[in-house]
Scaffold this active site. Structure first.
Site, mmCIF file in Angstrom:
data_model
loop_
_atom_site.group_PDB
_atom_site.id
_atom_site.type_symbol
_atom_site.label_atom_id
_atom_site.label_comp_id
_atom_site.label_asym_id
_atom_site.label_seq_id
_atom_site.Cartn_x
_atom_site.Cartn_y
_atom_site.Cartn_z
ATOM 1 N N LYS A 287 0.835 -1.195 0.000
ATOM 2 C CA LYS A 287 0.000 0.000 0.000
ATOM 3 C C LYS A 287 0.872 1.248 0.000
ATOM 4 C CE LYS A 287 -3.864 -2.007 2.623
ATOM 5 N NZ LYS A 287 -4.917 -1.866 1.605
ATOM 6 N N ARG A 361 -10.690 -11.291 0.113
ATOM 7 C CA ARG A 361 -11.560 -12.249 -0.587
ATOM 8 C C ARG A 361 -10.957 -13.647 -0.593
ATOM 9 N NH1 ARG A 361 -11.351 -8.597 -5.831
ATOM 10 N NH2 ARG A 361 -11.221 -7.110 -4.103
#
EC number: 3.4.11.1
Length: 513
Positions: A287, A361
């Site tokens: 990130k 996910r």
């Protein structure tokens, strides 16, 4: 921990640090104020001029606005706290309270937060029935919350004051079964929700998959919940490639925690699945700098599921509830999963990892398939899954997707009933093709536009055939970086706990499918 009790005592004679009353905008559209039901005795102490006094002090009656003033002569409490309820209903003075439940909840929360440092406060807000008492109690207990575990002497550094110690609800019926049940429910749900907030706010150097699992084990033992923890060895043996792949780069190994609350009277079985990334650096797909300190909140879904299962047990709901906590830390290292790697999931499907920052996910996929194997009547997963959902809905709403339109509507309505803001979102079939992979069965990324919907479509691939499923993307409201409002603090919010508990209650009552 703030205590909550009911009392029939007169407001004037109750020994407390403050009396909380409600004030609203006039329903006639003018600038006048209306003193809300429940505060009649206090208003009488001001010779019926409490509204006029508050207007002089600049009070507007806006939701959550707090105004403090000296109590009337002869009152044992020294301070009156007037909290805004928003617009008064046309029939508010004649036919019960008629005030919106969420307005009551938020007002109680704002008042409780404003009373930090006080030992005892009496709440004389509108109470027409047991439901109002529970709502006000819930708001007060949530609003009084403060995360002070890392503060010297356990006090919040901002104001140097401990949270309000005791809330006394006036206008209720302490011996009435319905009122007692409403208060007991408020205490159980808020205590577990606040425990979820504590977990979300805990720094990632202290909260990792192993320590989170330990917290779950301790709570399960306390409340008679069966617990199973799969460590790295068990996950490897079982073939949980998604959870293992996400946790591969961290020195803190992943865990899959299964919490099973069962009722001998249950006719239905719900499964809740929570994303539990205890810290999300993005992995190899690192990130960018900025706000990374908030990435400790990426386990908010697992915290919500954990809290909801324990609350269901405490309430003795007549429904079986299984909670699955998919716990991992997403870190870059020489052992981390790389973009381009292919993971074999617990379901047997293979996933090409295009972006290691789309990790939630992956852990959810394994847990969803594990939950599906038990063939529950419905599965609800909760996750801080996508920034795309925040772009779509902002910071205060969560998105709801489902493989059944009626169930999606039921989830949205349950959320609305308990005061959590959500919005139904679609699962457009045309977006599925974007996740086709030349190497694996599916990729963990698809089209950039509609990214939150793409994530929902990915998760749907791992729900067992014929099982009703809903996905709650709570990325926006899970962590509040702005100023506190209503009963919502800065930091972890505990979003979705109340929605999950309500879904369990509705299922137990036979009102949810």
């Amino acid at each position: 921990m703030t205590a909550l009790t009911l009392s029939t005592a007169a407001a004037s004679g109750l020994r407390a640090d403050a009396i909380v009353v409600g004030v609203a905008k006039s329903p006639k559209g003018d600038k006048g104020l209306v003193v809300a039901p429940g505060a009649e005795a206090v208003d009488k102490g001001y010779d019926g001029k409490l509204a006029a006094v508050l207007e002089t002090l600049g009070a507007s009656g806006a939701e959550g606005e707090v105004t403090k003033l000296p109590a009337p002569s002869g009152f044992k409490a020294p301070v009156v706290v007037a909290v805004g309820l928003g617009a008064a209903p046309e029939d508010g003075q004649d036919k019960g309270t008629a005030f919106d439940a969420e307005a009551l909840r938020r007002a109680a929360g704002a008042a409780a937060r404003a009373l930090a440092g006080a030992k005892k406060a009496a709440f004389a807000l509108p109470v027409a029935d047991a439901a109002d008492a529970g709502t006000i109690g819930e708001g007060a207990l949530l609003g009084a919350y403060s995360f002070d575990a890392y503060k010297e002497n356990g006090r919040n550094a901002k104001n140097g004051k401990a949270p309000l110690a005791e809330v006394v609800l006036l206008g209720g019926k302490p011996r009435d079964k319905a009122f007692k049940a409403a208060v007991e429910r408020a205490v159980a749900v808020t205590e577990e929700l606040n425990r979820a907030r504590d977990l979300i706010n805990t720094p990632p150097n202290d909260l990792n998959p192993e320590s989170f699992a330990a917290v779950a084990q301790a709570a399960a033992k306390e409340h008679g919940i069966k617990v199973q923890v799969l460590d790295e060895k068990a996950l490897t043996k079982g073939g949980y490639g998604g959870i293992l792949g996400v946790g591969a780069g961290s020195a803190a190994g992943p865990r899959l925690v299964k919490l099973s609350y069962t009722s001998s009277k249950a006719k239905k079985h719900l499964a809740f699945v929570g994303k539990g990334i205890t810290y999300d650096s993005g992995g190899i797909s690192l990130k960018p700098a900025g706000h990374n300190e908030t990435m400790k909140c990426d386990m908010s879904g697992a915290a919500a599921v954990f809290a909801a299962v324990v609350a269901a047990a405490r309430l003795g709901l007549e429904v079986n509830v299984t909670g699955w906590l998919a716990l991992a830390e997403n870190m870059p290292s020489g052992t981390a999963t790389r973009p381009g790697d292919v993971l074999r999931m617990y379901s047997g499907k293979t996933v090409e990892v295009l972006n290691t920052d789309a990790e939630g996910r992956l852990v959810l996929a394994d847990a969803l398939w594990a939950a599906s194997e038990e063939k529950p009547d419905a599965i609800v997963d909760v996750a801080t899954l996508t920034g795309a959902m925040m772009l779509a809905l902002g910071n205060r709403l969560f998105g709801v997707m489902a493989n059944d339109d009626a169930f999606r509507t039921a989830v949205v309505e349950a959320a609305e009933e308990v005061g959590e803001d959500s919005w139904p979102m679609p699962l457009p079939e045309h977006l599925r093709k974007g996740m086709d992979s030349p190497t694996a069965d599916i990729a963990n990324m698809g089209e950039r536009m509609g990214g939150g919907l793409v994530a929902g479509l990915f998760l749907r691939e791992f729900v067992g055939e014929g099982i009703t499923w809903a996905h709650l993307d709570i990325a926006g409201p899970a962590f509040n970086e702005a100023a506190p409002f209503g009963y919502t603090p800065k930091g972890g919010t505990g979003t979705a706990v109340r929605t999950l508990v309500r879904l369990a209650e509705l299922t137990a009552a036979g009102d949810l499918g």
